[in-house]
Design a protein around this motif. Sequence first.
Motif, PDB file in Angstrom:
ATOM      1  N   ALA A  76       0.831  -1.212   0.000  1.00  0.00           N
ATOM      2  CA  ALA A  76       0.000   0.000   0.000  1.00  0.00           C
ATOM      3  C   ALA A  76       0.863   1.259   0.000  1.00  0.00           C
ATOM      4  CB  ALA A  76      -0.920  -0.009   1.215  1.00  0.00           C
ATOM      5  N   THR A  77       1.910   1.271   0.822  1.00  0.00           N
ATOM      6  CA  THR A  77       2.788   2.438   0.899  1.00  0.00           C
ATOM      7  C   THR A  77       3.538   2.649  -0.417  1.00  0.00           C
ATOM      8  OG1 THR A  77       3.066   2.073   3.279  1.00  0.00           O
ATOM      9  CG2 THR A  77       4.673   3.492   2.177  1.00  0.00           C
ATOM     10  N   ALA A  78       3.988   1.552  -1.019  1.00  0.00           N
ATOM     11  CA  ALA A  78       4.705   1.670  -2.291  1.00  0.00           C
ATOM     12  C   ALA A  78       3.795   2.209  -3.386  1.00  0.00           C
ATOM     13  CB  ALA A  78       5.270   0.307  -2.698  1.00  0.00           C
ATOM     14  N   LYS A  79       2.551   1.744  -3.418  1.00  0.00           N
ATOM     15  CA  LYS A  79       1.592   2.237  -4.408  1.00  0.00           C
ATOM     16  C   LYS A  79       1.310   3.719  -4.215  1.00  0.00           C
ATOM     17  CE  LYS A  79       0.239  -1.127  -7.176  1.00  0.00           C
ATOM     18  NZ  LYS A  79       0.222  -0.992  -8.657  1.00  0.00           N
ATOM     19  N   LEU A  80       1.173   4.128  -2.958  1.00  0.00           N
ATOM     20  CA  LEU A  80       0.901   5.531  -2.669  1.00  0.00           C
ATOM     21  C   LEU A  80       2.072   6.413  -3.077  1.00  0.00           C
ATOM     22  CD1 LEU A  80      -1.037   7.599  -1.412  1.00  0.00           C
ATOM     23  CD2 LEU A  80       0.078   7.162   0.783  1.00  0.00           C
TER      24      LEU A  80
ATOM     25  N   ALA B  68      -6.980 -11.764  -1.315  1.00  0.00           N
ATOM     26  CA  ALA B  68      -7.652 -10.669  -0.609  1.00  0.00           C
ATOM     27  C   ALA B  68      -6.665  -9.605  -0.154  1.00  0.00           C
ATOM     28  CB  ALA B  68      -8.430 -11.201   0.592  1.00  0.00           C
ATOM     29  N   ALA B  69      -5.386  -9.943  -0.116  1.00  0.00           N
ATOM     30  CA  ALA B  69      -4.376  -8.951   0.260  1.00  0.00           C
ATOM     31  C   ALA B  69      -4.377  -7.766  -0.693  1.00  0.00           C
ATOM     32  CB  ALA B  69      -2.992  -9.606   0.289  1.00  0.00           C
ATOM     33  N   LEU B  70      -4.756  -7.987  -1.960  1.00  0.00           N
ATOM     34  CA  LEU B  70      -4.718  -6.900  -2.935  1.00  0.00           C
ATOM     35  C   LEU B  70      -5.805  -5.861  -2.696  1.00  0.00           C
ATOM     36  CD1 LEU B  70      -3.772  -8.844  -6.202  1.00  0.00           C
ATOM     37  CD2 LEU B  70      -2.346  -7.313  -4.842  1.00  0.00           C
ATOM     38  N   PRO B  71      -7.100  -6.228  -2.661  1.00  0.00           N
ATOM     39  CA  PRO B  71      -8.096  -5.175  -2.384  1.00  0.00           C
ATOM     40  C   PRO B  71      -7.922  -4.526  -1.019  1.00  0.00           C
ATOM     41  CG  PRO B  71      -9.125  -7.354  -2.421  1.00  0.00           C
ATOM     42  CD  PRO B  71      -7.742  -7.512  -2.954  1.00  0.00           C
ATOM     43  N   ILE B  72      -7.477  -5.294  -0.026  1.00  0.00           N
ATOM     44  CA  ILE B  72      -7.257  -4.709   1.298  1.00  0.00           C
ATOM     45  C   ILE B  72      -6.121  -3.697   1.250  1.00  0.00           C
ATOM     46  CG2 ILE B  72      -6.492  -5.217   3.656  1.00  0.00           C
ATOM     47  CD1 ILE B  72      -7.995  -7.863   3.456  1.00  0.00           C
ATOM     48  N   SER B  73      -5.057  -4.029   0.541  1.00  0.00           N
ATOM     49  CA  SER B  73      -3.919  -3.107   0.468  1.00  0.00           C
ATOM     50  C   SER B  73      -4.292  -1.831  -0.278  1.00  0.00           C
ATOM     51  CB  SER B  73      -2.724  -3.784  -0.206  1.00  0.00           C
ATOM     52  OG  SER B  73      -2.993  -4.061  -1.573  1.00  0.00           O
ATOM     53  N   PHE B  74      -5.156  -1.932  -1.290  1.00  0.00           N
ATOM     54  CA  PHE B  74      -5.587  -0.732  -2.001  1.00  0.00           C
ATOM     55  C   PHE B  74      -6.446   0.149  -1.107  1.00  0.00           C
ATOM     56  CE2 PHE B  74      -4.639  -3.187  -5.956  1.00  0.00           C
ATOM     57  CZ  PHE B  74      -3.754  -2.282  -6.500  1.00  0.00           C
ATOM     58  N   CYS B  75      -7.280  -0.458  -0.286  1.00  0.00           N
ATOM     59  CA  CYS B  75      -8.062   0.332   0.676  1.00  0.00           C
ATOM     60  C   CYS B  75      -7.153   0.987   1.709  1.00  0.00           C
ATOM     61  CB  CYS B  75      -9.090  -0.554   1.374  1.00  0.00           C
ATOM     62  SG  CYS B  75     -10.450  -1.073   0.312  1.00  0.00           S
ATOM     63  N   LEU B  76      -6.124   0.264   2.128  1.00  0.00           N
ATOM     64  CA  LEU B  76      -5.161   0.837   3.074  1.00  0.00           C
ATOM     65  C   LEU B  76      -4.408   1.995   2.434  1.00  0.00           C
ATOM     66  CD1 LEU B  76      -3.861   0.657   5.859  1.00  0.00           C
ATOM     67  CD2 LEU B  76      -2.247  -1.012   4.928  1.00  0.00           C
ATOM     68  N   GLN B  77      -4.093   1.880   1.145  1.00  0.00           N
ATOM     69  CA  GLN B  77      -3.452   2.982   0.434  1.00  0.00           C
ATOM     70  C   GLN B  77      -4.325   4.232   0.462  1.00  0.00           C
ATOM     71  OE1 GLN B  77      -3.015   2.261  -3.754  1.00  0.00           O
ATOM     72  NE2 GLN B  77      -2.553   4.400  -4.202  1.00  0.00           N
ATOM     73  N   GLN B  78      -5.620   4.067   0.212  1.00  0.00           N
ATOM     74  CA  GLN B  78      -6.525   5.217   0.218  1.00  0.00           C
ATOM     75  C   GLN B  78      -6.718   5.771   1.631  1.00  0.00           C
ATOM     76  OE1 GLN B  78      -7.262   6.567  -2.586  1.00  0.00           O
ATOM     77  NE2 GLN B  78      -6.278   4.864  -3.665  1.00  0.00           N
ATOM     78  N   LEU B  79      -6.656   4.918   2.642  1.00  0.00           N
ATOM     79  CA  LEU B  79      -6.724   5.402   4.016  1.00  0.00           C
ATOM     80  C   LEU B  79      -5.508   6.254   4.346  1.00  0.00           C
ATOM     81  CD1 LEU B  79      -8.025   5.461   6.823  1.00  0.00           C
ATOM     82  CD2 LEU B  79      -6.816   3.316   7.342  1.00  0.00           C
ATOM     83  N   GLN B  80      -4.336   5.816   3.906  1.00  0.00           N
ATOM     84  CA  GLN B  80      -3.130   6.613   4.125  1.00  0.00           C
ATOM     85  C   GLN B  80      -3.250   7.976   3.442  1.00  0.00           C
ATOM     86  OE1 GLN B  80      -0.105   3.999   2.587  1.00  0.00           O
ATOM     87  NE2 GLN B  80       0.207   2.954   4.535  1.00  0.00           N
ATOM     88  N   GLN B  81      -3.816   7.985   2.237  1.00  0.00           N
ATOM     89  CA  GLN B  81      -3.980   9.262   1.546  1.00  0.00           C
ATOM     90  C   GLN B  81      -4.977  10.151   2.274  1.00  0.00           C
ATOM     91  OE1 GLN B  81      -3.854   9.156  -2.619  1.00  0.00           O
ATOM     92  NE2 GLN B  81      -5.020  11.026  -2.938  1.00  0.00           N
ATOM     93  N   LEU B  82      -6.037   9.550   2.807  1.00  0.00           N
ATOM     94  CA  LEU B  82      -7.007  10.340   3.568  1.00  0.00           C
ATOM     95  C   LEU B  82      -6.362  10.965   4.797  1.00  0.00           C
ATOM     96  CD1 LEU B  82      -9.920  11.281   4.173  1.00  0.00           C
ATOM     97  CD2 LEU B  82     -10.249   9.114   5.381  1.00  0.00           C
TER      98      LEU B  82
END
Length: 302
Positions: A55-59, A141-155
């Motif tokens: 998630a952090t790397a994607k962000l 499921a790690a993928l959709p969860i990590s994308f949601c975590l990425q958006q939480l970090q951005q929020l």
Amino acid sequence: MSQVLDAPPPMQVPADGDLAALAARHGLTVSGARPSVPAYVRQLWDRRHFITAFATAKLTAQYSQAKLGQLWQVMTPLLNAAVYYFIFGVLLGTKRGVADFIPFLVTGVFVWTFTQSSIMAGTRAISGNLGLVRALHFPRAALPISFCLQQLQQLLFSMLALIAIILCVGVPVSASWLLALPALVLQFVFNAGVSMVLARMGAKTPDIAQLMPFLLRTWMYVSGVMWSIDQQTQGQPRALSLLLQYNPAALYIDLMRFALIDSFGADTLPPHVWLAAAGWAVAAGIGGFIYFWKAEETYGRG
């Protein structure tokens, strides 16, 4: 002198049942077989560091090509809020009768963007990462969860700008700000559940990703992001008013406004709002997880 050569006996191919028995006898299992739910949860927990790092790397990579870099994490929702303020607050006059309209609007835009971005990213979580899915073995499921975590970090980055705006317009610091944490947890669980549902659907039908922007735009307009649901539904049928108030996106927006904006009191919340928000989170989180898990062994195939 002629010599007669005996042909070798035909090879005996074991039947499918014999192969299964042979594999079981030697401890072999089906590649990519779906584990039980408890085992699947344990696998996800064991890979929690991968989920957060991914998630952090994607962000970080999201704005790596932009000159302003990570500043766009804050500037993008702020620019959206400015556009909505001009169109809805000034031209359409939705700010009339709404105290502290600027923090009211910015909070709605930021919280809605969290849900919108999580769902859009979740829709492409499998179909957009087929190389990773086919190359490595991990709980999908790690993928959709990590994308949601990425958006939480951005929020969370955006929340710094939101708090600055709230303070600038004279809203005082309050102990109710702590309620933002459980509100965000509930929203994250809801977003992750919906993302897993759409990740499975998007893996089978990639065209869903093209349809989602239209559905999400419609959802935004009925979620009270730019206007007060209570004021705009006065005189409307009660069934319509309740439907809009118990809309999950509107619930999480209202919870955040209630936590951060002093003038947004408890009397403006729908009855039992915390229970309703928790109910949506539990239903979407558990239901989405089970729905996604049932197709675990099909992702990346075909």
